[in-house]
Enzyme design. Structure first.
Site, PDB file in Angstrom:
ATOM      1  CB  THR A   1      -0.920   0.009   1.234  1.00 27.62           C
ATOM      2  OG1 THR A   1      -0.114  -0.165   2.413  1.00 27.62           O
ATOM      3  CG2 THR A   1      -1.945  -1.120   1.161  1.00 27.62           C
ATOM      4  CE1 TYR A   2       1.782   7.521  -2.106  1.00 33.46           C
ATOM      5  CE2 TYR A   2       1.193   8.478   0.016  1.00 33.46           C
ATOM      6  CZ  TYR A   2       1.770   8.598  -1.237  1.00 33.46           C
ATOM      7  OH  TYR A   2       2.348   9.776  -1.618  1.00 33.46           O
ATOM      8  CG  LEU A   3       5.971   5.064  -0.548  1.00 33.55           C
ATOM      9  CD1 LEU A   3       7.480   5.159  -0.778  1.00 33.55           C
ATOM     10  CD2 LEU A   3       5.283   4.717  -1.867  1.00 33.55           C
TER      11      LEU A   3
END
Length: 461
Positions: free
Chosen positions: A84-86
Site C-alpha cells: 500500500t501507499y508508502l
C-alpha cells in the site's frame, strides 16, 4: 533496596563477607506475562527498521518501497503493486485486509494464532489518517512466492513489510517467568528469567529484544529446597553513557517525536543535509561537519524562531486548526509573515558581509573533487585535515587544494589504469568543484585552476 557501593574498598569488604556465606533460596515466584505483537509499519517505523535490520539508508528504503508500490512484474498476473501507499503516519488497516489476514493466519498457522482484537498505536500527536498503514496489498503474496519476481533488496524490504503486517494480526506471545530471591548472610540477591511458552506472533516476526529475553534462563525446577554453592563473583562497574550520535534511523525517530516534517519529508531532509556536507556519515553514525556547524550557527543567529525544534510542530497544529475552521488562515499568516520578512531583510544585509574562510572553501573543493571517478592517490593531500575536522576515519585520497586571494587551485593525481582521460576527468573535477562551492557558500566562482600533479598507474586501496 539496592546497596550503594561507593568505592572499591566497600566492594572488597562485601565480597570478603560473602566468601564463606551460606546461600539459601528464600523465595521462588512463578508467573506469566504476555508480549503484544508490533503495530504495522508507518513510513517512520519502516525506515527505522530497514536501517536497523537491513542496513538500508532512508533514501534507499523509500526508493525500493516506491518500486513495490508502483508494481512489479508477476508471473501470470502482469504488473502488480504489492504494498500500500508508502508515505503514511497512520496504523489503520482496512477491514477487508484484516479479514483476509485472519483467514490466511487461521489456514496457515491455526485459529489460535489469529488475533482476536486489533493493536492500535497510542500517540498524543495528531496524525493525518488519509492512508492506511504500510502493508502487503494481498497477504497471500508471500515473500517466498514472490522471491523470483523481485530483486534481492526488493525482496528483503518486502519480506520485512509482510512479516511485520502478518505478525500485527496475530495473537500475543506468552512467557513463563521465574523470580528467585537468594539470601547470603546479611545480603540478598534477586535473579529473574523468562522462558517462551507460546510463540504467537513471534513465529513470524522477532526482534533483538526477543532474542535477549530468551537467552536469560534459570536452572530448571529451582525450589526453596535447592542447594546452592558459590561458583564465582563477577564484579562489574557501569557508567552512564553520553547520548549516542544519531543514525539515520534514530534521526527519523527524533523528527517524528518532535513533530518536525511529515512521512514524505524524512528521507529528503536527511539526503539534503548529507549532500550539502552539513553532516557526514560513517559506520551508520551521523557527524556534524565544520561547514554544518557554521551554517547552523548562522541560522540560529538570523532565524532563531524558525530553526527552533518546536516551530514546525506548532505551525502544523495551527494549520490543522485552519483546516478544521477554528482559525482563519489570514490570522496565521499575518501573525507570522511580518516577523519573517523583517528577519530575512536583516539577514540579507548582515550575512552578505560574512567572509567564507579559505579553509572552508578548500574543504568543500576537496570533498567535491574526490567524488570524481578516476582521481587517484597522491602525497601532500589534505586527508588528515579532513579527518580532524569531520571526524572521519577514511576518505579517498588524490586531491590537494590551495586557496589564495580568491583563486582556487586543485591539484590532482589521476588513475589511468582503466583508461581515464586526463582532459575529461579534469573537466569533471572543475565543474563539480565550481558547483559545490557556489551551492554551499553562495560565492560566485569565476574559474577553478586544475593541475595534474601526478599519474597513478595502479589503483589505490
Amino acid at each position: 533496596g539496592k546497596v550503594a557501593i561507593h568505592n572499591k574498598k566497600e566492594l572488597d569488604q562485601i565480597l570478603k563477607n560473602l566468601e564463606n556465606a551460606h546461600y539459601v533460596v528464600d523465595e521462588v515466584k512463578h508467573g506469566e506475562r504476555t508480549k503484544k505483537p508490533p503495530i504495522p509499519f508507518t513510513t517512520s517505523t519502516m525506515q527505522q527498521e530497514a536501517s536497523k535490520v537491513l542496513n538500508f539508508s532512508t533514501q534507499k528504503t523509500m526508493r525500493l518501497a516506491q518500486q513495490l508500490y508502483e508494481g512489479v512484474e508477476l508471473k501470470d498476473a502482469g504488473t502488480v503493486g504489492i504494498i500500500t501507499y508508502l508515505r503514511t503516519d497512520s496504523t489503520r488497516v482496512a477491514e477487508e485486509a484484516v479479514a483476509m489476514a485472519r483467514d490466511y493466519i487461521t489456514e496457515t498457522y491455526g485459529s489460535e494464532y489469529a488475533a482476536q482484537d486489533t493493536t492500535e498505536k497510542k500517540n498524543g500527536q495528531k496524525i493525518q489518517d488519509a492512508h492506511e498503514a504500510i502493508r502487503p496489498t494481498n497477504i497471500r503474496y508471500t515473500p517466498a512466492e514472490l522471491k523470483d519476481s523481485l530483486s534481492r533488496d526488493q525482496f528483503r524490504l518486502y519480506q520485512l513489510i509482510w512479516k511485520r503486517f502478518t505478525a500485527s494480526r496475530m495473537s500475543n506471545a506468552r512467557y513463563e517467568t521465574t523470580s528467585v530471591k537468594i539470601d547470603a548472610g546479611n545480603h540478598r540477591f534477586t535473579v529473574a528469567a523468562s522462558k517462551l511458552a507460546y510463540d504467537g506472533f513471534m513465529s513470524v516476526y522477532r526482534d533483538d529484544e526477543d532474542e535477549k529475553q530468551e537467552s536469560n534462563t534459570l536452572v530448571k525446577d529451582i525450589t526453596k529446597d535447592t542447594q546452592l554453592k558459590l561458583s564465582e563473583f563477577e564484579p562489574k562497574q557501569h557508567f552512564t553513557q553520553p547520548p549516542a550520535h544519531y543514525t539515520e534511523a534514530s534521526l527519523v525517530r527524533a523528527l517524528e517525536e518532535l513533530g518536525i516534517g511529515r512521512p514524505s519529508t524524512y528521507a529528503p531532509t536527511i539526503t539534503t543535509i548529507l549532500a550539502r556536507r552539513y553532516v557526514v556519515k560513517e559506520d551508520k553514525n551521523l557527524y556534524v561537519s565544520e561547514l554544518g556547524e557554521v551554517v547552523n550557527n548562522m541560522m540560529k543567529d538570523a532565524f532563531p524562531s524558525i530553526v527552533d525544534v518546536n516551530f514546525t510542530a506548532n505551525l502544523e497544529t495551527l494549520l490543522d486548526k485552519v483546516e478544521e475552521g477554528v482559525i482563519d488562515w489570514k490570522t496565521v499568516v499575518s501573525n507570522f509573515y511580518p516577523d519573517l520578512d523583517e528577519a530575512v531583510n536583516k539577514a540579507e544585509k548582515e550575512l552578505a558581509e560574512i567572509k567564507i574562510a579559505d579553509e572552508v572553501v578548500a574543504i568543500i573543493a576537496a570533498l567535491a573533487a574526490t567524488e570524481v571517478e578516476g582521481v587517484a592517490s597522491m602525497a601532500g593531500n589534505i586527508t588528515n585535515e579532513l579527518i580532524g575536522k569531520l571526524g572521519m576515519k577514511n576518505l579517498s585520497k588524490g586531491v590537494k587544494v590551495d586557496v589564495l586571494e580568491g583563486i582556487v587551485t586543485v591539484s590532482l593525481a589521476l588513475n589511468l589504469k582503466y583508461n581515464y582521460s586526463i582532459v575529461e576527468v579534469s573537466a569533471r573535477v572543475q565543474e563539480k568543484v565550481k558547483n559545490a562551492i557556489e551551492n554551499m557558500t553562495g560565492l560566485e566562482v569565476a574559474d577553478v585552476n586544475i593541475k595534474v600533479a601526478g599519474v597513478e598507474m595502479e589503483s589505490q586501496e
